[in-house]
Design an enzyme around this catalytic site. Structure first.
Site, PDB file in Angstrom:
ATOM      1  N   ILE A 287       0.828  -1.204   0.000  1.00 48.73           N
ATOM      2  CA  ILE A 287       0.000   0.000   0.000  1.00 48.73           C
ATOM      3  C   ILE A 287       0.867   1.261   0.000  1.00 48.73           C
ATOM      4  O   ILE A 287       1.971   1.268   0.545  1.00 48.73           O
ATOM      5  CB  ILE A 287      -0.981   0.019   1.202  1.00 48.73           C
ATOM      6  CG1 ILE A 287      -0.257   0.129   2.524  1.00 48.73           C
ATOM      7  CG2 ILE A 287      -1.866  -1.193   1.196  1.00 48.73           C
ATOM      8  CD1 ILE A 287      -1.174   0.035   3.715  1.00 48.73           C
TER       9      ILE A 287
ATOM     10  N   TYR B 298       8.274  11.561  -9.021  1.00 46.61           N
ATOM     11  CA  TYR B 298       8.002  10.600  -7.935  1.00 46.61           C
ATOM     12  C   TYR B 298       8.071  11.312  -6.576  1.00 46.61           C
ATOM     13  O   TYR B 298       7.382  10.939  -5.628  1.00 46.61           O
ATOM     14  CB  TYR B 298       8.994   9.430  -8.013  1.00 46.61           C
ATOM     15  CG  TYR B 298       8.507   8.167  -7.321  1.00 46.61           C
ATOM     16  CD1 TYR B 298       7.341   7.528  -7.742  1.00 46.61           C
ATOM     17  CD2 TYR B 298       9.213   7.615  -6.258  1.00 46.61           C
ATOM     18  CE1 TYR B 298       6.899   6.365  -7.121  1.00 46.61           C
ATOM     19  CE2 TYR B 298       8.778   6.451  -5.639  1.00 46.61           C
ATOM     20  CZ  TYR B 298       7.622   5.833  -6.076  1.00 46.61           C
ATOM     21  OH  TYR B 298       7.190   4.690  -5.453  1.00 46.61           O
TER      22      TYR B 298
ATOM     23  N   LYS C  83       9.463   6.030   0.253  1.00 45.22           N
ATOM     24  CA  LYS C  83      10.043   4.703  -0.008  1.00 45.22           C
ATOM     25  C   LYS C  83      11.419   4.557   0.658  1.00 45.22           C
ATOM     26  O   LYS C  83      11.785   3.459   1.078  1.00 45.22           O
ATOM     27  CB  LYS C  83      10.149   4.436  -1.518  1.00 45.22           C
ATOM     28  CG  LYS C  83       8.816   4.304  -2.237  1.00 45.22           C
ATOM     29  CD  LYS C  83       7.961   3.168  -1.710  1.00 45.22           C
ATOM     30  CE  LYS C  83       6.749   2.900  -2.590  1.00 45.22           C
ATOM     31  NZ  LYS C  83       5.764   1.991  -1.934  1.00 45.22           N
TER      32      LYS C  83
HETATM   33  O1  0WD Z   1       4.797   0.673 -10.766  1.00 41.57           O
HETATM   34  C1  0WD Z   1       4.211   0.275  -9.784  1.00 41.57           C
HETATM   35  N1  0WD Z   1       2.929  -0.008  -9.810  1.00 41.57           N
HETATM   36  C2  0WD Z   1       4.989   0.067  -8.520  1.00 41.57           C
HETATM   37  C3  0WD Z   1       4.340  -0.003  -7.315  1.00 41.57           C
HETATM   38  C4  0WD Z   1       6.466  -0.013  -8.623  1.00 41.57           C
HETATM   39  C5  0WD Z   1       7.118  -0.225  -7.345  1.00 41.57           C
HETATM   40  C6  0WD Z   1       6.425  -0.264  -6.175  1.00 41.57           C
HETATM   41  N2  0WD Z   1       5.068  -0.141  -6.172  1.00 41.57           N
HETATM   42  C7  0WD Z   1       4.390  -0.191  -4.884  1.00 41.57           C
HETATM   43  C8  0WD Z   1       3.428   0.947  -4.593  1.00 41.57           C
HETATM   44  O2  0WD Z   1       4.105   2.118  -4.197  1.00 41.57           O
HETATM   45  C9  0WD Z   1       2.648   0.329  -3.453  1.00 41.57           C
HETATM   46  O3  0WD Z   1       3.383   0.396  -2.248  1.00 41.57           O
HETATM   47  O4  0WD Z   1       3.603  -1.345  -4.788  1.00 41.57           O
HETATM   48  C10 0WD Z   1       2.547  -1.135  -3.887  1.00 41.57           C
HETATM   49  C11 0WD Z   1       1.255  -1.515  -4.547  1.00 41.57           C
HETATM   50  O5  0WD Z   1       0.977  -0.632  -5.595  1.00 41.57           O
HETATM   51  P1  0WD Z   1       0.131  -0.994  -6.883  1.00 41.57           P
HETATM   52  O6  0WD Z   1      -0.244  -2.409  -6.891  1.00 41.57           O
HETATM   53  O7  0WD Z   1       0.870  -0.411  -8.011  1.00 41.57           O
HETATM   54  O8  0WD Z   1      -1.141  -0.058  -6.729  1.00 41.57           O
HETATM   55  P2  0WD Z   1      -2.691  -0.268  -6.389  1.00 41.57           P
HETATM   56  O9  0WD Z   1      -3.264  -1.409  -7.116  1.00 41.57           O
HETATM   57  O10 0WD Z   1      -3.334   1.078  -6.611  1.00 41.57           O
HETATM   58  O11 0WD Z   1      -2.681  -0.588  -4.838  1.00 41.57           O
HETATM   59  C12 0WD Z   1      -2.249   0.300  -3.858  1.00 41.57           C
HETATM   60  C13 0WD Z   1      -3.306   0.361  -2.797  1.00 41.57           C
HETATM   61  C14 0WD Z   1      -4.411   1.397  -2.892  1.00 41.57           C
HETATM   62  O12 0WD Z   1      -5.011   1.524  -4.002  1.00 41.57           O
HETATM   63  P3  0WD Z   1      -5.594   2.990  -4.482  1.00 41.57           P
HETATM   64  O13 0WD Z   1      -5.109   2.991  -5.881  1.00 41.57           O
HETATM   65  O14 0WD Z   1      -7.023   2.837  -4.324  1.00 41.57           O
HETATM   66  O15 0WD Z   1      -4.990   4.115  -3.676  1.00 41.57           O
HETATM   67  O16 0WD Z   1      -2.864   0.840  -1.559  1.00 41.57           O
HETATM   68  C15 0WD Z   1      -4.028   0.894  -0.742  1.00 41.57           C
HETATM   69  C16 0WD Z   1      -5.205   0.962  -1.669  1.00 41.57           C
HETATM   70  O17 0WD Z   1      -5.835  -0.266  -1.738  1.00 41.57           O
HETATM   71  N3  0WD Z   1      -4.113   2.026   0.136  1.00 41.57           N
HETATM   72  C17 0WD Z   1      -4.416   1.894   1.420  1.00 41.57           C
HETATM   73  N4  0WD Z   1      -4.659   0.798   2.171  1.00 41.57           N
HETATM   74  C18 0WD Z   1      -4.979   1.006   3.456  1.00 41.57           C
HETATM   75  N5  0WD Z   1      -5.052   2.215   4.016  1.00 41.57           N
HETATM   76  C19 0WD Z   1      -4.473   3.189   1.923  1.00 41.57           C
HETATM   77  C20 0WD Z   1      -4.812   3.327   3.282  1.00 41.57           C
HETATM   78  N6  0WD Z   1      -4.920   4.528   3.881  1.00 41.57           N
HETATM   79  N7  0WD Z   1      -4.204   4.074   0.921  1.00 41.57           N
HETATM   80  C21 0WD Z   1      -3.969   3.340  -0.166  1.00 41.57           C
END
Ligand code: 0WD
Length: 253
Positions: free
Chosen positions: A90, A153, A160
């Site tokens: 997250i 970023y 991070k």
């Molecule tokens: O390129 C990428 N997608 C990368 C992502 C490259 C390297 C790392 N990451 C990381 C992200 O920074 C994150 O830490 O991987 C992790 C997951 O990201 P993801 O799969 O790319 O993104 P997503 O499917 O949007 O999931 C992240 C979720 C949130 O989704 P949204 O988009 O609705 O903000 O984090 C959760 C939420 O489900 N989230 C929370 N969960 C609990 N409490 C909260 C919160 N307050 N805020 C966001």
């Protein structure tokens, strides 16, 4: 590989989420999984995705709401009586902080990004510890912007960095309980969160051109690494940041 193990997955927003790819990999190797979701808007997605999975638990958990965090771990304790691994996937920063100059980051945006994207790791680890009675493994998701400047970023890079450092401090604190803590530094993947970072498609093209493998990573490749890190195959690895980025981070000029 994960038979008789119970995992908690934080951060499934939809089927493109890295957390979902991690869940699929772990599920295929026998784990029982509890999922948390943030807010009602995501409940329907996660319920639909998990409807054919046996013995799952789906609970709300916004990490900014401590009572929801407590209730989520209580629900896991009640249903499974244990926890073997936790995947923290997250992050959040206000959209306006993910473009322009880092210099302009507001106090609110800075604190929000650091709270949700970094503090949530020690926060969840503290609640997980009493349930990880036979040891455990915690995995979080980081990005290259933690260590090098990546345009737009901005404050998420700072968050991070804090996350990767937290991984090391937690690994030190929890090692005596045989709980391992590691980060995956994933290459960019088109997910809901990634769309919030301006010029994301430029990053993807750059990596295709410059990385040793001449392509971008898939969410499943990140999921497979998470599977390795939560399994006993990685039993001597803790406090590390492991790159799953087609080798991009090794490149100089
Ligand atoms: O390129 C990428 N997608 C990368 C992502 C490259 C390297 C790392 N990451 C990381 C992200 O920074 C994150 O830490 O991987 C992790 C997951 O990201 P993801 O799969 O790319 O993104 P997503 O499917 O949007 O999931 C992240 C979720 C949130 O989704 P949204 O988009 O609705 O903000 O984090 C959760 C939420 O489900 N989230 C929370 N969960 C609990 N409490 C909260 C919160 N307050 N805020 C966001």
């Amino acid at each position: 590989m994960l038979e008789n193990k119970v995992g908690m997955i934080f951060g499934v927003a939809n089927k493109r989420s890295i957390a979902w790819a991690c869940a699929e990999a772990c599920r295929e190797h026998g784990a029982e999984l509890a999922f948390t979701y943030q807010g009602e808007r995501l409940e329907r997605n996660i319920t639909r995705l998990t409807k054919d999975m046996e013995n799952t638990l789906v609970v709300p958990c916004d990490v900014t709401n401590q009572s929801e965090v407590d209730a989520a771990f209580e629900a896991v304790d009640k249903k499974y009586g244990r926890l073997d691994f936790l995947i923290h996937s997250i992050a959040f920063a206000p959209r306006e902080a993910l473009e322009g100059e880092f210099l302009d980051t507001s106090r609110d945006a800075f604190l929000t990004a650091l709270e949700i994207s970094a503090y949530s790791l020690p926060q969840l680890a503290l609640s997980a510890k009493p349930l990880m009675k036979d040891g455990g493994s915690i995995v979080t998701m980081s990005y290259y912007g933690a260590e090098k400047v990546v345009q737009n970023y901005n404050v998420m890079g700072v968050a991070k960095s804090a996350l990767e450092s937290s991984t090391r401090y937690l690994a030190n604190d929890l090692g005596k309980d045989n709980i391992r803590v590691n980060a995956i530094s994933a290459g960019p993947i088109k997910t809901l969160s990634a769309r919030g970072v301006k010029d994301m498609s430029t990053f993807l093209t750059h990596i295709e051109e410059r990385s040793p493998l001449k392509r971008n990573v898939t969410a499943r490749e990140v999921g497979n690494t998470a599977l390795f890190l939560v399994s006993d195959l990685s039993s001597a690895i803790t406090g590390e940041t492991i790159y799953v980025d087609c080798g991009f981070n090794i490149m100089g000029i």
